[in-house]
Scaffold this motif. Sequence first.
Motif, short mmCIF file in Angstrom:
data_model
loop_
_atom_site.label_atom_id
_atom_site.label_comp_id
_atom_site.label_asym_id
_atom_site.label_seq_id
_atom_site.Cartn_x
_atom_site.Cartn_y
_atom_site.Cartn_z
N GLY A 40 22.84 -36.74 -95.67
CA GLY A 40 22.18 -35.71 -94.88
C GLY A 40 22.05 -34.41 -95.65
N ARG A 41 23.13 -34.03 -96.37
CA ARG A 41 23.06 -32.79 -97.15
C ARG A 41 21.99 -32.90 -98.24
NH1 ARG A 41 26.26 -28.43 -97.66
NH2 ARG A 41 26.05 -27.22 -99.60
N ALA A 42 21.95 -34.06 -98.90
CA ALA A 42 20.94 -34.23 -99.95
C ALA A 42 19.54 -34.14 -99.37
CB ALA A 42 21.15 -35.57 -100.65
N VAL A 43 19.34 -34.73 -98.19
CA VAL A 43 18.01 -34.68 -97.57
C VAL A 43 17.65 -33.26 -97.19
CG1 VAL A 43 16.70 -35.37 -95.53
CG2 VAL A 43 18.05 -37.06 -96.77
N VAL A 44 18.62 -32.52 -96.61
CA VAL A 44 18.34 -31.13 -96.23
C VAL A 44 17.99 -30.31 -97.46
CG1 VAL A 44 19.41 -29.02 -95.33
CG2 VAL A 44 19.73 -31.22 -94.14
N GLN A 267 22.98 -12.95 -106.61
CA GLN A 267 23.03 -14.01 -105.61
C GLN A 267 22.28 -15.24 -106.11
OE1 GLN A 267 22.51 -13.25 -101.42
NE2 GLN A 267 22.49 -11.05 -101.76
N ARG A 268 22.72 -16.42 -105.58
CA ARG A 268 22.05 -17.68 -105.90
C ARG A 268 21.01 -17.96 -104.82
NH1 ARG A 268 25.09 -21.84 -105.26
NH2 ARG A 268 24.19 -23.23 -106.86
N TYR A 269 19.81 -18.27 -105.29
CA TYR A 269 18.70 -18.52 -104.37
C TYR A 269 18.09 -19.89 -104.70
CZ TYR A 269 18.66 -13.53 -103.22
OH TYR A 269 18.98 -12.28 -102.80
N VAL A 270 17.61 -20.54 -103.63
CA VAL A 270 16.73 -21.70 -103.83
C VAL A 270 15.33 -21.14 -104.11
CG1 VAL A 270 15.74 -23.78 -102.84
CG2 VAL A 270 18.09 -23.14 -102.28
N GLU A 297 21.94 -19.67 -96.75
CA GLU A 297 21.05 -19.79 -95.61
C GLU A 297 20.24 -21.09 -95.68
OE1 GLU A 297 22.44 -16.47 -93.85
OE2 GLU A 297 21.00 -17.90 -93.04
N ALA A 298 19.82 -21.43 -96.88
CA ALA A 298 19.00 -22.64 -97.05
C ALA A 298 19.77 -23.88 -96.67
CB ALA A 298 18.49 -22.73 -98.48
N TYR A 299 21.09 -23.92 -97.00
CA TYR A 299 21.86 -25.13 -96.78
C TYR A 299 22.78 -25.01 -95.58
CZ TYR A 299 20.28 -26.20 -101.49
OH TYR A 299 19.51 -26.44 -102.60
N ARG A 300 22.53 -24.00 -94.74
CA ARG A 300 23.37 -23.83 -93.55
C ARG A 300 23.24 -25.07 -92.64
NH1 ARG A 300 25.32 -19.23 -91.40
NH2 ARG A 300 23.89 -17.98 -92.65
N LEU A 305 25.37 -29.98 -90.19
CA LEU A 305 25.20 -31.42 -90.01
C LEU A 305 26.49 -32.17 -90.33
CD1 LEU A 305 23.33 -33.83 -89.46
CD2 LEU A 305 22.69 -33.77 -91.89
N SER A 306 27.19 -31.75 -91.39
CA SER A 306 28.45 -32.43 -91.75
C SER A 306 29.48 -32.29 -90.63
CB SER A 306 28.99 -31.84 -93.05
OG SER A 306 28.08 -32.08 -94.12
#
Length: 933
Positions: A40-44, A267-270, A297-300, A305-306
């Motif tokens: 799920g994390r990989a898909v997100v 900061q790290r950004y997507v 924020e991108a992977y919140r 989900l986890s």
Amino acid sequence: MHALLRRWHGTSLRTQLLVSLTLAAALLLLILAWWTSSQGRAVVERCRGLLLQNSASHLADKMSAGLQQRSREIGLIASLPQLRDPDAPAADKRRLLDELKRAYPLYAWIGLTDLQGTIIAGSEGLLEGKTVAKRAWFLEGLQGPHVGDVHDAVLLSKIMPKPQLDPLPLRLADISAPVRDAQGKVVGVICGHLSWDWSYMVRDTLAKGTGFGHGNHIDIFVLNKLGNILVGTPNVPPSARVLDFESVQLAMLGDAGSRVEVWPDGQRYVTAYAQARSLEGYPGADWIILAREPVQEAYRVADQLSQAILLTSAGAFGLFLLLLTLQVRRVTAPLERIAGHAQAIASGASIQSLPEGYGTREIDRLTGALNTMLGSLDTQRTELEMAAKVFEHSHEGFIITDAQTRILKVNPAFVQITGLQPHECIGLRPSCLQSGRHDAEFYTRLWTSVQNTGQWSGEIWNRRKNGQVYPEWLAISAVCDGQGKVTHYIGVFTDITERKAQEERIAHLAHHDALTDLPNRVLLHDRLSIALEHSRERRSRLAVLFIDLDMFKHINDTLGHIQGDQLLVQVAQRLRDLTPSIDTVARMGGDEFVMLMRGEAGDVSRRAQAILSALLAPFEVAGRSIHITTSIGISLYPEDADNPDDLLRHADVALYQAKQSRNAFRFHTESMTRHAEERLRLEQALREALEQEQFQLAYQPQLNLRDGTVIGAEALIRWRHPELGPIPPGRFIPLAEEIGLIPAIGEWVLRTACHQMQTWRERYGVTWRVAVNLSIAQLERADFVNMLDDALHASGLPVEALEIEVTESMMMTDNPMVRGNLDKIRGKGIKIALDDFGTGYSNLGYLADMPLDILKIDKRFVDTITQSGKGDAVARLIIQMTGELGFATLAEGVEHAEQAEALTRLGCDYVQGYHFARPLPPEEIETRYLATS
């Protein structure tokens, strides 16, 4: 360990199942939770990166499409007539530009330059008189549409309003296009300074449309190809200038994607990236689009989900324990359930199958056997239900009777076809449907077949409830029990009324003409055979009339085939009105009709004349009145023939004779047949003559009356057949025209005459010209002029040494191809002579418009010169008229010295005829006229 195993084996089956399944479920849920969370994390992460990438790509596409739209707007402005007119006042152009700027508010300024780069008109009067000859938008705009990259306009910012969205003073993108006058010549350049507020509007519109507006953590940037920020955010304004990331470098290479990067704020950004590629033909707009979102924020969603997966797994495990306990209890009581189901089945309950897998092997075998039995019963029930549905919903009529053929049941299709309701026919026999068309023997054969073979099928006529008789295709089958005794009969039938009608239509079309609906050649032959047999029995006469429309091809060529078909339909109707019911009128094809008629020769003559008179009345076709004439050939039984083929052939021979006069009828005679056979032999010989080189050319000299010198010769074709001997042109030329050989013969004459004349000119140094006659069939060909050029080129004969002779009827034709070819011939310098003047239309009005050089006086006028004063006057008028029109005159057929003297006195230019020389073969021309000179 052994003691533990003994205690384990000593526990109940319920305990063993419960513990084993609980441990297995716990392990499975842990593995599943871990795998689901990681996937799920990989898909997100992929989806979020792809979402950002799509946003960047979408903005790139939007900006490229926007620039293309702006370029089309400037191109549209450049095409306005007021701006294309170099003489229009500058004030008018300025007012137009002001209106356009209000119509296109995205532009900070719109201006027009001349060819030297001076601004002659600008919106709001700005920059007028300035020189922009070195500006890229002017130089590129002269060549075609131009879109320039964004640039700072420091000087313009002092006179133009500050942007609302762009934080920098004034940044513009130049869009220009050439302005062309009405002749397509470039007279200036139109330019629009596109405010950089436009790019912020595009970015903000996209952000709102995708949910990336205020209140989220996504930023979108636009950079130029050097990495300078063109569109920024409050956190990273355009003044920050250069962004030198790996994503920027990848976008410069044309790549698109997303990656995680550390920005200058630590900061790290997507970060997603894409490039707005240059529009085709518009250099300078390779912009880079970046979209960023903080990683947390991108992977919140992935973190949430986890957590959700772990909580769900725990809940699922608890629920599983509960369900497992209940299931184990069910497994330990299988016999009670099997017994309960068996009791329910015995009481008549509908149970499709028993649950399996809950007991020992023996219990499972018992359950399987019971399910097999239930499945067999269910299959039989399903088949019965399907048969019932077919019976109810089939489009074919079903009828079921008992062994005594009393109707037991019918389906809805039976009711629809016959009109009988079930209560009206049940208990009756199928004979209630009989139509009366079949005799008792037919039904005897039908039931004999059913009893002997168990079935019958075939076509039968029955009667509906309303009394209508209709055809149907019926199949009857006998149903027997296990001992072979008939218990029922089943009849299945289909209404074939439409199919029978279709077969009748096809049969009608096979024997009738599709255009006129008259009998065709096949049906005519059948009826003629029957009529002959009838005439033989009664010893009566029978006539075959072969009817053909005169000049129908001309009507088709003039009005078109559609109007020609309409005329044929009306002709067919008139012939049908003239034909009694006992006679036949048929269409053979094209404009040929055949009528079969009973009666004596006198009656046939009167009928034929009536047909000619009836078809003389005008026909109304496509709003115009058409007049036609008709020719009829007649053959009689028994005088001319006693079989269909010979009667038709003899009538066709008579028709050929009738067409020589037109609007006439002719009866067949033996001499006609002999003439037709001779004509057929001559036609075959004529087709072989060109291949076997049987044609020759004779040349009749043409002289100048003033000094008696030879000026040229007319080429005249001669045919010497090895068996038939010399055949005069008057006999074979019309036949060649009729069978379509005249173009090939005419080409041979033209090539041979040109080659012969050029040979004489080179060998003897004469300046003669050769005259060649043309037919209308040659002038109607689109490739005739090309063939003429090829003949001249192949022979080397100059154009002034060739003379083409045509007739009055050819000059007066309405065919534009003929007139066009004559104009082309005259335009090449080839002389054109009008042959046989006065024998055709004798219309003097058209001479002034004709492309003529020489007018040939026909022999009939020449013959009257010395016979009467009127003949002398006619010749004088012709010579004077042609002199006034600028034509030369040539009298042909001069046979006496008195005629030559009279023509000299009247002022005729040239002559030819037997008085001077007959048509001679080439070797005699050389001996008499060329070798001595």
